[in-house]
Design a protein around this motif. Structure first.
Motif, PDB file in Angstrom:
ATOM      1  N   SER A   4       0.816  -1.214   0.000  1.00  0.00           N
ATOM      2  CA  SER A   4       0.000   0.000   0.000  1.00  0.00           C
ATOM      3  C   SER A   4       0.850   1.264   0.000  1.00  0.00           C
ATOM      4  O   SER A   4       0.510   2.259  -0.651  1.00  0.00           O
ATOM      5  CB  SER A   4      -0.970   0.003   1.190  1.00  0.00           C
ATOM      6  N   ILE A   7       2.139   1.694  -3.561  1.00  0.00           N
ATOM      7  CA  ILE A   7       1.053   2.076  -4.459  1.00  0.00           C
ATOM      8  C   ILE A   7       0.720   3.553  -4.267  1.00  0.00           C
ATOM      9  O   ILE A   7       0.528   4.304  -5.228  1.00  0.00           O
ATOM     10  CB  ILE A   7      -0.201   1.204  -4.202  1.00  0.00           C
ATOM     11  N   TYR A   8       0.678   3.988  -3.020  1.00  0.00           N
ATOM     12  CA  TYR A   8       0.361   5.386  -2.713  1.00  0.00           C
ATOM     13  C   TYR A   8       1.434   6.322  -3.257  1.00  0.00           C
ATOM     14  O   TYR A   8       1.126   7.342  -3.877  1.00  0.00           O
ATOM     15  CB  TYR A   8       0.229   5.551  -1.187  1.00  0.00           C
ATOM     16  N   TYR A  10       3.971   5.672  -5.536  1.00  0.00           N
ATOM     17  CA  TYR A  10       4.405   5.519  -6.925  1.00  0.00           C
ATOM     18  C   TYR A  10       3.283   5.016  -7.826  1.00  0.00           C
ATOM     19  O   TYR A  10       3.510   4.215  -8.739  1.00  0.00           O
ATOM     20  CB  TYR A  10       5.599   4.561  -6.994  1.00  0.00           C
ATOM     21  N   LYS A  11       2.086   5.510  -7.582  1.00  0.00           N
ATOM     22  CA  LYS A  11       0.895   5.025  -8.290  1.00  0.00           C
ATOM     23  C   LYS A  11       1.048   5.071  -9.809  1.00  0.00           C
ATOM     24  O   LYS A  11       0.799   4.087 -10.502  1.00  0.00           O
ATOM     25  CB  LYS A  11      -0.324   5.840  -7.850  1.00  0.00           C
ATOM     26  N   GLU A  12       1.461   6.212 -10.333  1.00  0.00           N
ATOM     27  CA  GLU A  12       1.564   6.365 -11.788  1.00  0.00           C
ATOM     28  C   GLU A  12       2.596   5.413 -12.382  1.00  0.00           C
ATOM     29  O   GLU A  12       2.356   4.780 -13.414  1.00  0.00           O
ATOM     30  CB  GLU A  12       1.928   7.810 -12.131  1.00  0.00           C
ATOM     31  N   GLU A  15       1.273   1.837 -12.314  1.00  0.00           N
ATOM     32  CA  GLU A  15       0.268   1.652 -13.368  1.00  0.00           C
ATOM     33  C   GLU A  15       0.924   1.427 -14.720  1.00  0.00           C
ATOM     34  O   GLU A  15       0.493   0.572 -15.503  1.00  0.00           O
ATOM     35  CB  GLU A  15      -0.665   2.865 -13.425  1.00  0.00           C
TER      36      GLU A  15
END
Length: 199
Positions: A4, A7-8, A10-12, A15
């Motif tokens: 989590s 993901i928070y 380095y979200k872009e 993806e």
């Protein structure tokens, strides 16, 4: 860790990596010196293999050794001791229980300490660092031959060729994206650099 924190933060990027994989691309994750116990996230959620050490690949007909490059500088005892502690087999199960935000925080703390300790050293000792990269490449070749060895870690760009038994071997240390965002493209047994910003 469920990932989590990553993901928070380095979200872009995550993806884009997921899209690359979904489109048929092969992705491998090499843990760096400030990545702690992220293997569960990458392997379970994205089915991306994670390497803590070196790995060998046949890339378009070339034997390639890939590694983060943690052992290039054998004199960095503080880092090597902390690395051994964090990656100790007894710590590994704990690493997967503790939340990712803890490991992210710890990695950032280690990164800040490392920068303070090495920023001036890196700028003032580029030739010495490049010599360590070359020595490491030649030493690793003696353990198991390859056509290319690709490393990072030292934050100094270096492209070095040496000869063994009439064969040219290439060692590439990618440097840091903080200076020049570049990628390495291996095609038809040849290596060339791609300007990421110009893509």
């Amino acid at each position: 860790s469920d990932g989590s924190a990553f993901i928070y933060e380095y979200k872009e990027l995550i993806e884009q990596i997921a899209k690359l994989k979904q489109g048929g691309g092969e992705v491998y994750y090499f843990e760096g010196n400030h990545d702690f116990h992220v293997d569960v996230f990458w392997t379970r959620q994205l089915q991306i293999p994670v390497y803590e050490e070196d790995a060998f690949f046949d890339l378009d007909g070339a034997a390639v050794r890939l590694e983060h490059g943690d052992f290039i500088n054998p004199h960095d005892e503080a880092y090597l001791k902390s690395r051994a502690l964090v990656r100790h087999p007894l710590i590994e199960p704990i690493g997967h229980i503790l939340p990712g935000f803890f490991w992210k925080w710890l990695g950032e703390q280690q990164s800040q300490k490392s920068r303070k300790r090495t920023v001036h050293y890196g700028k003032n000792n580029v030739d010495q660092i490049r010599q360590m990269i070359c020595i490491h490449a030649e030493k690793m070749y003696e353990q198991k031959p390859f056509d290319f060895i690709i490393t990072g870690h030292m934050h100094v760009f270096d492209d070095y060729t040496f000869e063994r038994a009439g064969k040219m071997i290439r060692s590439i240390n990618l440097g840091t994206w903080l200076e020049t965002p570049r990628a390495l493209l291996l095609e038809n047994g040849e290596a060339k650099f791609v300007d990421v910003e110009g893509m």
